[in-house]
Design a protein around this motif. Structure first.
Motif, PDB file in Angstrom:
ATOM      1  N   ARG A   1     -16.181 -10.072 -26.341  1.00  0.00           N
ATOM      2  CA  ARG A   1     -15.120  -9.089 -26.539  1.00  0.00           C
ATOM      3  C   ARG A   1     -15.094  -8.094 -25.382  1.00  0.00           C
ATOM      4  NH1 ARG A   1     -15.512  -6.175 -32.096  1.00  0.00           N
ATOM      5  NH2 ARG A   1     -17.515  -5.603 -31.170  1.00  0.00           N
ATOM      6  N   GLY A   2     -13.888  -7.878 -24.826  1.00  0.00           N
ATOM      7  CA  GLY A   2     -13.715  -6.936 -23.732  1.00  0.00           C
ATOM      8  C   GLY A   2     -14.114  -7.467 -22.366  1.00  0.00           C
ATOM      9  N   GLN A   3     -14.433  -8.748 -22.245  1.00  0.00           N
ATOM     10  CA  GLN A   3     -14.833  -9.324 -20.955  1.00  0.00           C
ATOM     11  C   GLN A   3     -14.034 -10.606 -20.689  1.00  0.00           C
ATOM     12  OE1 GLN A   3     -19.078  -9.486 -20.190  1.00  0.00           O
ATOM     13  NE2 GLN A   3     -19.503  -7.935 -21.755  1.00  0.00           N
ATOM     14  N   ARG A   4     -12.731 -10.418 -20.601  1.00  0.00           N
ATOM     15  CA  ARG A   4     -11.841 -11.554 -20.388  1.00  0.00           C
ATOM     16  C   ARG A   4     -12.114 -12.258 -19.057  1.00  0.00           C
ATOM     17  NH1 ARG A   4      -6.627 -13.293 -21.945  1.00  0.00           N
ATOM     18  NH2 ARG A   4      -6.447 -11.595 -23.446  1.00  0.00           N
ATOM     19  N   HIS A   5     -12.585 -11.531 -18.053  1.00  0.00           N
ATOM     20  CA  HIS A   5     -12.793 -12.122 -16.737  1.00  0.00           C
ATOM     21  C   HIS A   5     -13.837 -13.241 -16.762  1.00  0.00           C
ATOM     22  CE1 HIS A   5     -15.913  -9.036 -17.140  1.00  0.00           C
ATOM     23  NE2 HIS A   5     -16.619  -9.745 -16.274  1.00  0.00           N
TER      24      HIS A   5
END
Length: 242
Positions: free
Chosen positions: A118-122
């Motif tokens: 979560r929160g680390q799409r890269h």
């Protein structure tokens, strides 16, 4: 006339090849993010579809390093057609396995990947499909394959042994037949040999002579027998004198 040197390429202007994540991963991430936003903001349309209802379908886990499908039936009916154009939950799980996701709970459908957070799409761009070894087998298939090979090898060995036994029997029979033929040929050769023929004739003549001698002896003994019987008859006919 002096020529101006060419300008060096501008690093800022160079095109960089950016690695994009797989569409399946992006859609799954979008699904969770949008559901998270709706959970936090409340779904429009009334409290009947509040936070508890949403959490029973799908959400990030409490640590944010995985997600949970709380209701596979609702997920297949509402989420999959919206994001993936199908409603097959098993197909969705197969796709997760293809990209290396692991099911981490025994009593619920929770999946994790070290780069799906979560929160680390890269990090999605660093997730790739698992490399499949064509020669590799899952454990249950490998065991079945090995057992099948063993049974085939055993059948082949049995067939080879049977063939060897048959060949040995045939060879023995052929050898016996050859020996018998050789013996017959030797006997025929011996019979056809002139020296052997002379020896056989001499032996035959000798046997004939012995037979004649025996016949003469028998005739002589018969004559003696008649004479003895005649003498005995004379003694039996004489009167007794007292």
């Amino acid at each position: 006339m002096a020529t101006t040197p060419p300008h060096p390429p501008d690093p800022a202007g160079m095109t960089r090849k950016i690695k994009c994540p797989a569409p399946f991963l992006s859609k799954t991430y979008d699904l969770l993010e949008e559901e998270e936003e709706e959970i936090c903001g409340g779904r429009s349309g009334g409290a009947a579809h509040g936070m508890e209802g949403l959490r029973r379908i799908v959400s990030w886990n409490s640590e944010g390093n995985g997600f949970v499908v709380w209701s596979p039936a609702d997920f297949s009916e509402a989420m999959l057609p919206k994001y993936f154009k199908h409603n097959n939950f098993s197909s969705f799980i197969r796709q997760l396995n293809t990209y290396g996701f692991k099911k981490t709970a025994s009593k619920r459908w929770e999946f994790q990947h070290e780069k799906f957070k979560r929160g680390q799409r890269h990090l999605l761009a660093e997730i790739g499909r698992k490399k499949c070894d064509p020669s590799g087998f899952p454990p249950f298939l490998k065991a079945k394959y090995c057992n099948k090979n063993k049974s085939i090898n055993n059948n082949n060995n049995n067939n080879n042994n049977n063939n060897n036994n048959n060949n040995n029997n045939n060879n023995n029979n052929n050898n016996n037949n050859n020996n018998n033929n050789n013996n017959n040929n030797n006997n025929n050769n011996n019979n056809n040999n002139p020296k052997n023929m002379v020896m056989l004739m001499e032996e035959n003549n000798k046997l004939r002579r012995e037979r004649k001698d025996l016949e003469m002896q028998i005739s002589h003994f018969k004559t003696l027998e008649m004479k003895l019987l005649e003498c005995l008859s004379q003694y039996t006919t004489m009167p007794l004198l007292f």
